[in-house]
Motif scaffolding. Sequence first.
Motif, PDB file in Angstrom:
ATOM      1  N   GLU A  36       0.858  -1.191   0.000  1.00 45.87           N
ATOM      2  CA  GLU A  36       0.000   0.000   0.000  1.00 45.87           C
ATOM      3  C   GLU A  36       0.894   1.241   0.000  1.00 45.87           C
ATOM      4  OE1 GLU A  36      -2.494  -0.394   3.433  1.00 45.87           O
ATOM      5  OE2 GLU A  36      -3.577  -2.097   2.573  1.00 45.87           O
ATOM      6  N   PRO A  37       0.369   2.416  -0.393  1.00 43.69           N
ATOM      7  CA  PRO A  37       1.191   3.636  -0.367  1.00 43.69           C
ATOM      8  C   PRO A  37       1.821   3.821   1.020  1.00 43.69           C
ATOM      9  CG  PRO A  37      -0.938   4.073  -1.393  1.00 43.69           C
ATOM     10  CD  PRO A  37      -0.990   2.670  -0.876  1.00 43.69           C
ATOM     11  N   LEU A  38       3.054   4.304   1.050  1.00 49.55           N
ATOM     12  CA  LEU A  38       3.776   4.472   2.313  1.00 49.55           C
ATOM     13  C   LEU A  38       3.098   5.519   3.188  1.00 49.55           C
ATOM     14  CD1 LEU A  38       7.502   4.502   1.107  1.00 49.55           C
ATOM     15  CD2 LEU A  38       6.352   2.726   2.438  1.00 49.55           C
ATOM     16  N   LEU A  39       2.912   5.168   4.450  1.00 50.06           N
ATOM     17  CA  LEU A  39       2.376   6.125   5.422  1.00 50.06           C
ATOM     18  C   LEU A  39       3.567   6.795   6.105  1.00 50.06           C
ATOM     19  CD1 LEU A  39      -0.063   7.231   7.125  1.00 50.06           C
ATOM     20  CD2 LEU A  39       0.370   5.312   8.670  1.00 50.06           C
ATOM     21  N   ARG A  40       3.577   8.140   6.098  1.00 51.66           N
ATOM     22  CA  ARG A  40       4.702   8.884   6.698  1.00 51.66           C
ATOM     23  C   ARG A  40       4.349   9.366   8.092  1.00 51.66           C
ATOM     24  NH1 ARG A  40       7.698  12.308   3.210  1.00 51.66           N
ATOM     25  NH2 ARG A  40       7.819  11.472   1.103  1.00 51.66           N
ATOM     26  N   LEU A  41       5.276   9.086   9.027  1.00 51.14           N
ATOM     27  CA  LEU A  41       5.093   9.576  10.396  1.00 51.14           C
ATOM     28  C   LEU A  41       6.309  10.441  10.700  1.00 51.14           C
ATOM     29  CD1 LEU A  41       4.264   6.060  11.867  1.00 51.14           C
ATOM     30  CD2 LEU A  41       2.593   7.843  11.365  1.00 51.14           C
ATOM     31  N   PRO A  42       6.142  11.438  11.553  1.00 45.49           N
ATOM     32  CA  PRO A  42       7.300  12.287  11.872  1.00 45.49           C
ATOM     33  C   PRO A  42       8.412  11.469  12.528  1.00 45.49           C
ATOM     34  CG  PRO A  42       5.362  12.890  13.197  1.00 45.49           C
ATOM     35  CD  PRO A  42       4.917  11.850  12.240  1.00 45.49           C
ATOM     36  N   GLY A  43       9.662  11.707  12.121  1.00 43.24           N
ATOM     37  CA  GLY A  43      10.790  10.974  12.685  1.00 43.24           C
ATOM     38  C   GLY A  43      11.770  11.923  13.373  1.00 43.24           C
ATOM     39  N   ASN A  44      12.927  11.393  13.742  1.00 41.77           N
ATOM     40  CA  ASN A  44      13.945  12.217  14.411  1.00 41.77           C
ATOM     41  C   ASN A  44      14.871  12.846  13.371  1.00 41.77           C
ATOM     42  OD1 ASN A  44      12.900  11.254  16.835  1.00 41.77           O
ATOM     43  ND2 ASN A  44      14.264   9.464  16.742  1.00 41.77           N
ATOM     44  N   GLY A  45      15.299  14.069  13.617  1.00 42.48           N
ATOM     45  CA  GLY A  45      16.239  14.748  12.742  1.00 42.48           C
ATOM     46  C   GLY A  45      15.701  14.834  11.329  1.00 42.48           C
ATOM     47  N   GLY A  46      16.521  14.443  10.330  1.00 45.32           N
ATOM     48  CA  GLY A  46      16.098  14.518   8.937  1.00 45.32           C
ATOM     49  C   GLY A  46      15.376  13.267   8.486  1.00 45.32           C
ATOM     50  N   ALA A  47      15.221  12.260   9.370  1.00 45.13           N
ATOM     51  CA  ALA A  47      14.628  10.986   8.967  1.00 45.13           C
ATOM     52  C   ALA A  47      13.102  11.004   9.049  1.00 45.13           C
ATOM     53  CB  ALA A  47      15.166   9.859   9.836  1.00 45.13           C
ATOM     54  N   VAL A  48      12.470  10.210   8.196  1.00 42.60           N
ATOM     55  CA  VAL A  48      11.017  10.036   8.217  1.00 42.60           C
ATOM     56  C   VAL A  48      10.738   8.612   8.672  1.00 42.60           C
ATOM     57  CG1 VAL A  48       8.937  10.509   6.859  1.00 42.60           C
ATOM     58  CG2 VAL A  48      11.176  11.185   5.975  1.00 42.60           C
ATOM     59  N   ARG A  49       9.721   8.422   9.513  1.00 44.37           N
ATOM     60  CA  ARG A  49       9.281   7.053   9.854  1.00 44.37           C
ATOM     61  C   ARG A  49       8.274   6.660   8.802  1.00 44.37           C
ATOM     62  NH1 ARG A  49      11.652   3.610  12.537  1.00 44.37           N
ATOM     63  NH2 ARG A  49       9.700   2.487  12.883  1.00 44.37           N
ATOM     64  N   LEU A  50       8.395   5.426   8.299  1.00 40.04           N
ATOM     65  CA  LEU A  50       7.487   4.983   7.243  1.00 40.04           C
ATOM     66  C   LEU A  50       6.871   3.648   7.608  1.00 40.04           C
ATOM     67  CD1 LEU A  50      10.118   5.901   4.659  1.00 40.04           C
ATOM     68  CD2 LEU A  50       7.844   6.927   4.595  1.00 40.04           C
ATOM     69  N   GLN A  51       5.618   3.448   7.213  1.00 35.94           N
ATOM     70  CA  GLN A  51       5.044   2.108   7.386  1.00 35.94           C
ATOM     71  C   GLN A  51       4.054   1.795   6.278  1.00 35.94           C
ATOM     72  OE1 GLN A  51       3.318   2.477  11.388  1.00 35.94           O
ATOM     73  NE2 GLN A  51       1.304   2.124  10.490  1.00 35.94           N
ATOM     74  N   THR A  52       3.932   0.499   5.980  1.00 29.02           N
ATOM     75  CA  THR A  52       3.016   0.065   4.926  1.00 29.02           C
ATOM     76  C   THR A  52       2.636  -1.395   5.132  1.00 29.02           C
ATOM     77  OG1 THR A  52       2.693  -0.120   2.549  1.00 29.02           O
ATOM     78  CG2 THR A  52       4.886  -0.609   3.350  1.00 29.02           C
ATOM     79  N   MET A  53       1.481  -1.773   4.566  1.00 29.65           N
ATOM     80  CA  MET A  53       1.049  -3.171   4.623  1.00 29.65           C
ATOM     81  C   MET A  53       1.522  -3.874   3.351  1.00 29.65           C
ATOM     82  SD  MET A  53      -0.695  -3.725   7.363  1.00 29.65           S
ATOM     83  CE  MET A  53      -1.549  -5.195   6.878  1.00 29.65           C
ATOM     84  N   CYS A  54       2.109  -5.070   3.541  1.00 28.04           N
ATOM     85  CA  CYS A  54       2.578  -5.840   2.385  1.00 28.04           C
ATOM     86  C   CYS A  54       1.851  -7.181   2.331  1.00 28.04           C
ATOM     87  CB  CYS A  54       4.065  -6.127   2.499  1.00 28.04           C
ATOM     88  SG  CYS A  54       5.066  -4.648   2.557  1.00 28.04           S
ATOM     89  N   ASN A  55       1.659  -7.691   1.132  1.00 25.30           N
ATOM     90  CA  ASN A  55       1.072  -9.023   0.960  1.00 25.30           C
ATOM     91  C   ASN A  55       2.165 -10.048   0.762  1.00 25.30           C
ATOM     92  OD1 ASN A  55      -1.808  -8.786   1.053  1.00 25.30           O
ATOM     93  ND2 ASN A  55      -1.576  -7.461  -0.729  1.00 25.30           N
TER      94      ASN A  55
END
Length: 298
Positions: free
Chosen positions: A250-269
């Motif tokens: 599924e499209p990547l869900l972006r969550l705020p991360g530390n510093g310049g990094a982004v936290r990402l999560q997605t569902m995979c089959n």
Amino acid sequence: SAPTRDRLRIAIQKSGRLADPARSLLAACGLSWRQSRDKLFCFGESLPVDLLLVRDDDIPGLIADGVCDLGVVGLNELDEQAKARRQLGLADAYQPLRGLGFGQCRLMIAVPEEWDWQGPAQLAGRRIATSYPAILAAWLKDKGVDAQVVELSGSVEIAPKLGTADLICDLVSSGATLAANQLKPVETLLDSEAVLAGPAHALDDARAGLMAMLLRRLDGLSRVQDRKLLMFSAAEERVDELARLLPDAEPLLRLPGNGGAVRLQTMCNGALSWQRLEELERAGAQGLMVLAVEKSLA
Ligand code: ATP
Ligand code: MG
């Protein structure tokens, strides 16, 4: 009409191929029972849903008679008994409600290895041993073949050797049993798996709500089967490339991360192999984590 009850009763196989998977699946739906594995009847504790432990052959009849409301049984058995009823002119009494994804096998015609198989017409005048006489008779009729059905309740695969039949119609999963008896599978009559079977007509008392809840939980389980939650973090400029490496997610869900990094999560089959994770890591993914999904409601 069937008596009114306020507890749902499910028939499952007492022992055999479908016994453990059926119990585990129902437990995953949130059902639990008082410990009485050796008894015929298990009283439901978490919900008013009881189990009856029986021979698989008895399950369709128990539903037809209203003794049980649901059953976990091979489609092969359900279909055989449904066809047998129809051949006797009886009304449909049960139906498969959900495929359960275990107990897969095929009902097949198997002939001696030395036969040069040309098609069903070759069966004319032959004796076919089977435990599925109604399905076989319907198939032969459909193919316009006149053959003799020899009904056996077990050890069907040795019938050709014993001379009681020329060939067989039996369940096949790996094919090892056929090979051990110098037989080869040539035609498939039915692709089977374990199903949740229910009555042909909807219930109209407290059991209807319980049944609907159970079906919804089963659907929730099959929806999350093989689904994985993938979590990682990455630098902002790597995100597009990482998304390209996950076309089946599924499209990547972006969550705020530390510093310049982004936290990402997605569902995979399906499975996320180590190789795939290493590939994502090389493309800039950090702290990769794969989590199994346990439940879902939709
Ligand atoms: P019971 O004592 O309950 O009558 P059984 O001997 O009839 O048991 P099992 O051999 O446990 O039954 O098989 C139960 C179901 O498992 C079959 O009806 C079929 O749906 C499924 N199954 C899956 N693979 C096979 C296989 N290779 N042979 C037979 N059944 C299989
Ligand atoms: Mg049986």
